[in-house]
Scaffold this motif. Structure first.
Motif, PDB file in Angstrom:
ATOM      1  N   VAL A 430     -45.604 -42.400  57.646  1.00  9.06           N
ATOM      2  CA  VAL A 430     -44.500 -41.931  58.483  1.00  9.06           C
ATOM      3  C   VAL A 430     -44.949 -40.713  59.283  1.00  9.06           C
ATOM      4  CG1 VAL A 430     -42.176 -40.968  58.485  1.00  9.06           C
ATOM      5  CG2 VAL A 430     -42.766 -42.821  56.917  1.00  9.06           C
ATOM      6  N   ARG A 431     -44.583 -40.718  60.576  1.00 11.39           N
ATOM      7  CA  ARG A 431     -44.969 -39.620  61.462  1.00 11.39           C
ATOM      8  C   ARG A 431     -43.722 -38.846  61.871  1.00 11.39           C
ATOM      9  NH1 ARG A 431     -47.723 -42.428  64.902  1.00 11.39           N
ATOM     10  NH2 ARG A 431     -45.938 -42.917  66.249  1.00 11.39           N
ATOM     11  N   VAL A 432     -43.743 -37.541  61.631  1.00 11.57           N
ATOM     12  CA  VAL A 432     -42.619 -36.684  62.020  1.00 11.57           C
ATOM     13  C   VAL A 432     -43.035 -35.861  63.239  1.00 11.57           C
ATOM     14  CG1 VAL A 432     -41.111 -34.793  61.334  1.00 11.57           C
ATOM     15  CG2 VAL A 432     -41.712 -36.559  59.689  1.00 11.57           C
ATOM     16  N   VAL A 440     -37.972 -38.018  71.888  1.00 10.75           N
ATOM     17  CA  VAL A 440     -37.308 -37.597  70.647  1.00 10.75           C
ATOM     18  C   VAL A 440     -35.867 -37.187  70.949  1.00 10.75           C
ATOM     19  CG1 VAL A 440     -37.303 -35.903  68.767  1.00 10.75           C
ATOM     20  CG2 VAL A 440     -39.468 -36.886  69.556  1.00 10.75           C
ATOM     21  N   PHE A 480     -41.753 -42.592  65.028  1.00 11.50           N
ATOM     22  CA  PHE A 480     -41.896 -42.199  63.624  1.00 11.50           C
ATOM     23  C   PHE A 480     -42.889 -43.057  62.825  1.00 11.50           C
ATOM     24  CE2 PHE A 480     -37.304 -41.569  64.822  1.00 11.50           C
ATOM     25  CZ  PHE A 480     -37.441 -40.229  65.141  1.00 11.50           C
ATOM     26  N   CYS A 482     -42.423 -45.916  61.601  1.00 11.21           N
ATOM     27  CA  CYS A 482     -41.666 -46.414  60.449  1.00 11.21           C
ATOM     28  C   CYS A 482     -40.905 -47.663  60.896  1.00 11.21           C
ATOM     29  CB  CYS A 482     -40.700 -45.340  59.961  1.00 11.21           C
ATOM     30  SG  CYS A 482     -39.719 -45.823  58.534  1.00 11.21           S
ATOM     31  N   LEU A 504     -38.085 -39.215  56.812  1.00  9.98           N
ATOM     32  CA  LEU A 504     -37.176 -39.213  57.962  1.00  9.98           C
ATOM     33  C   LEU A 504     -35.783 -38.742  57.576  1.00  9.98           C
ATOM     34  CD1 LEU A 504     -38.029 -42.432  60.012  1.00  9.98           C
ATOM     35  CD2 LEU A 504     -38.731 -40.079  60.393  1.00  9.98           C
TER      36      LEU A 504
END
Length: 749
Positions: A430-432, A440, A480, A482, A504
């Motif tokens: 997962v990328r925040v 975003v 994200f 995801c 998330l």
């Protein structure tokens, strides 16, 4: 980063046409740095053609400087034909307005030179970014290029650089030691500071200048303790005259004016006087003086809950504005948006009643009876006290809010990565996001409208249309990393999009309380995408336009102000109850609907078709409350030839429309009239819908600003640099009693 890197890029592209671009409404730092930079390029590349352009023109002060400097600025530069593009004093593509898309699609290398950090999007587009946040201005950076290349600036180049640095440092208030050394070197290069500095001040109207001089000549001085009190009188411009007397050394100035049996007195004081004595001119002097003169007096005060827009985009209630904050305001001389510094704060709990004034778009101002608003009298902007306003009058509002947002960092959620596996998804995948990018912002806009978090590990969005649900699912997956799961909600005609991740979930829970604050402080392109997301979630099309509705009134109040940053006015209304909750809605109709369709619009195809159909029927007429008789008067005053107004221009209903004004011969031939009328069209004149009295339950507050005004809820209001008095009597009686009140207050301390 050095100038040699710039020449290297120009050599590689064999640049024959270099286009220098400044931000919209370019200020002196922008045009002066562009002029000096253009000349430097010509010294080193004599065969190259250099063109200076500014998106949507330059500021009035910049136009004034063109009289003294040989600068040519194109409003439609040849961006398409450019072999190289240089952005000066412009750290984001969005500041180029109508030129932004041309720059984005250009194959020419882009170079950025600015004293602010470049926006991430701009950095990606640019081949070279030369930014120095330690520099006072872009002009200072350009001057260092001259030094690097061992080229001495000539007199005009030195003067331009001097003016740009002086403007951006507010006459050296913000200058550091390096900047002052640069200024000294420019003076050594031939700049006459005594002659050049006044160029940054626009000339005062002749009649106002005379009034100031008369007031100073007639002033009677009194010394009470350590304070100098000055009393004077003139027939007009009392407020301006009082400011002039303060500027030349008085601590308190009271300037009176007589109109038949009525008397008006304007009071001003220095910040030092107010802070040391604690005397509030409105409450302590003007109020009792107004009662003595059988009239009214006091300071200008508003509800402490009034929303104020700061220079950085932040929205604060008036009670939270601090001395030193930079607030959105207007320059009433240049008739342009501006920013000014809060220099004083005032509090007054003596008002038993306040006036609740509602204007077009349901902007609401709760003001003390002494607060002043700006109106049009013929073609002049005049001040009127709140009790003098009538339903049907027009007050001054903003057409478009101008703020300087910046890139915003999002909250970090590193600690939750240790949580292990969640719902079968590997957390490390997962990328925040770290920065609040436009993409975003759009997702967050939809989340604010129709999103939620369940059990800390499920982020859910709901949507009626599958095409929109799929769009935000795809957007979320790309942002994200995801997977999204789309399913139909049982027994409901809507779709549900879910992202299963504790990372998330935590991210959105932490973001939610601060989303609005981050969006407000962001640049306009981020605000635009947030509003697009919110509109997709909560926007509907009705027979007259678009409605955005939620049960959160505070959210809608701030969205109304965010829309103003895009030049869209929305009317705040109450909507029918849904699930036992009353909804607050923003309705966008008329000329603003056309603007909405052009820049925001919907993702859903059916909504786009409907709103486009409605917008095509809208009459795109922008007017100012100026009648034919007012234009006839100004024409005679400017010695224009006799013109039959009924044949040369048309009026939309009662008022002059922008479209018809631009088609007339007067628009082309009469430059004086054109500047005056064009300035008035830069604002939105708001019709007063209702005025009611209300029992006051708050301590009223106000601020002093360097521009003398500020913007609250879309309305331009007077600041509280002073107090005003209106009553019946003669000048001598009024000024004597004013002095008596001041003596009593100072002696009793």
């Amino acid at each position: 980063m050095s100038f040699k890197e710039i020449t290297k890029i120009l050599d590689e592209s064999d640049a024959k046409l270099v286009v220098l671009l400044c931000h919209h409404n370019a200020d002196p730092d922008a045009i002066c740095s562009a002029y000096a930079f253009a000349n430097l390029l010509k010294y080193l590349r004599p065969k190259a053609e250099v063109e200076i352009g500014a998106a949507q023109g330059i500021s009035r002060l910049s136009r004034h400087l063109l009289k003294y400097l040989p600068i040519e600025v194109e409003t439609q530069p040849n961006v398409e034909k450019a072999d190289a593009i240089v952005l000066l004093d412009t750290n984001t593509i969005q500041q180029l307005n109508n030129l932004a898309e041309k720059v984005k699609t250009s194959k020419a290398p882009i170079i950025v030179i600015d004293h602010h950090a470049a926006h991430p999007e701009t950095e990606q587009l640019a081949k070279l970014c030369i930014t120095n946040e330690e520099a006072s201005s872009t002009c200072e950076i350009v001057y260092n290029f001259f030094k690097e290349m061992d080229i001495k600036a000539n007199e005009n180049e030195a003067k331009a650089l001097f003016l740009g640095i002086t403007f951006d440092t507010r006459h050296f208030i913000l200058a550091n030691s390096s900047t002052l050394k640069t200024i000294a070197e420019l003076i050594d290069a031939g700049v006459n500071a005594h002659e050049t500095l006044p160029l940054l001040s626009l000339p005062i109207d002749f009649s106002e200048r005379v009034a100031r001089l008369k007031a100073c000549r007639r002033a009677k001085l009194f010394k009470i303790g350590e304070w100098i009190i000055a009393l004077s009188h003139v027939s007009a411009y009392q407020a301006s005259a009082a400011r002039a007397i303060i500027d030349i050394g008085a601590h308190v100035a009271a300037v009176a004016g007589q109109k038949n049996e009525n008397i008006e007195i304007s009071l001003r004081c220095t910040r030092e006087f107010h802070e040391k004595t604690g005397i509030h001119l409105g409450k302590d002097i003007a109020k009792p003086l107004g009662e003595y003169l059988h009239g009214m007096g006091g300071g200008h005060c508003l509800s402490p809950n009034s929303l104020i827009i700061l220079k950085n985009g932040e929205i604060k209630p008036l009670r939270d504005v601090k001395i030193g904050d930079k607030v959105a305001s207007c320059n009433l001389t240049t008739l342009e948006n501006s920013n000014s510094i809060c220099t004083q704060r005032f509090r007054n709990g003596s008002y038993e009643e306040v006036l609740v004034i509602k204007t077009s778009y349901n902007f609401e101002i709760k003001a003390s009876p002494d607060h002043r608003f700006f109106m049009l009298s013929n073609l002049d902007i005049v001040e009127k006290r709140a009790p003098e306003l009538k339903v049907g009058d027009y007050v001054m509002g903003v057409e478009k809010l101008s703020v300087e947002g910046s890139p915003q960092r999002l909250p970090r959620v590193i600690d939750v990565y240790k949580a292990g596996l969640t719902k079968g998804h590997h957390i490390k995948n997962v990328r925040v996001p770290m920065l609040l990018t436009p993409e975003v912002a759009r997702f967050l806009g939809y989340f604010v409208g129709d999103g939620s978090v369940y059990n800390h590990d499920v982020v859910e969005l709901k949507e009626e249309r599958k095409e929109v649900a799929e769009y935000y699912a795809s957007l979320g997956e790309s942002l994200f990393n995801c997977s999204a799961v789309i399913s139909r909600v049982p027994k409901k005609s809507c779709w549900r999009t879910r992202f299963y991740s504790s990372v998330l979930g935590t991210f959105f829970e932490r973001c939610k309380p601060m989303i609005l604050e981050l969006i407000c402080k962001s640049e306009d392109n981020v605000v635009l995408e947030f509003l697009r997301g919110l509109t997709d979630a909560e926007g509907t099309v009705d027979p007259h336009g678009v409605s955005i509705a939620t049960s959160d009134k505070n959210l809608m109040l701030q969205v109304q102000l965010l829309l103003l940053r895009l030049g869209v006015h929305g009317t705040l209304t109450k909507k029918h109850k849904q699930n036992y909750k009353e909804q607050c809605a923003i309705s966008i109709t008329g000329i603003d609907l056309s603007r909405f369709v052009e820049i925001i619009n919907f993702r859903a195809a059916d909504k786009r078709r409907k709103v486009k159909h409605i917008a095509l029927k809208v009459k795109k007429i922008k007017t100012i409350p100026v009648k034919e008789t007012a234009l006839a008067r100004i024409i005679s005053e400017t010695n224009s030839k006799h013109v039959n107004l009924r044949r040369t221009m048309h009026f939309a209903g009662r008022f002059l429309s922008l479209n018809d004004w631009m088609k007339t011969k007067l628009y082309v031939e009469n430059q004086t009239l054109r500047r005056q009328v064009d300035g008035l069209f830069r604002f939105r004149w708001l019709k007063i819908r209702s005025i009611n009295k209300e029992k006051n339950v708050n301590v009223m507050e106000d601020i002093t600003t360097t521009e003398g005004n500020y913007i609250t809820s879309g309305v331009v209001v007077h600041n509280s640099t002073a107090a005003g008095v209106n009553g019946v009597g003669d000048i001598e009686t009024g000024l004597k009693y004013c002095l008596r009140l001041l003596k009593q207050k100072l002696v009793n301390q």
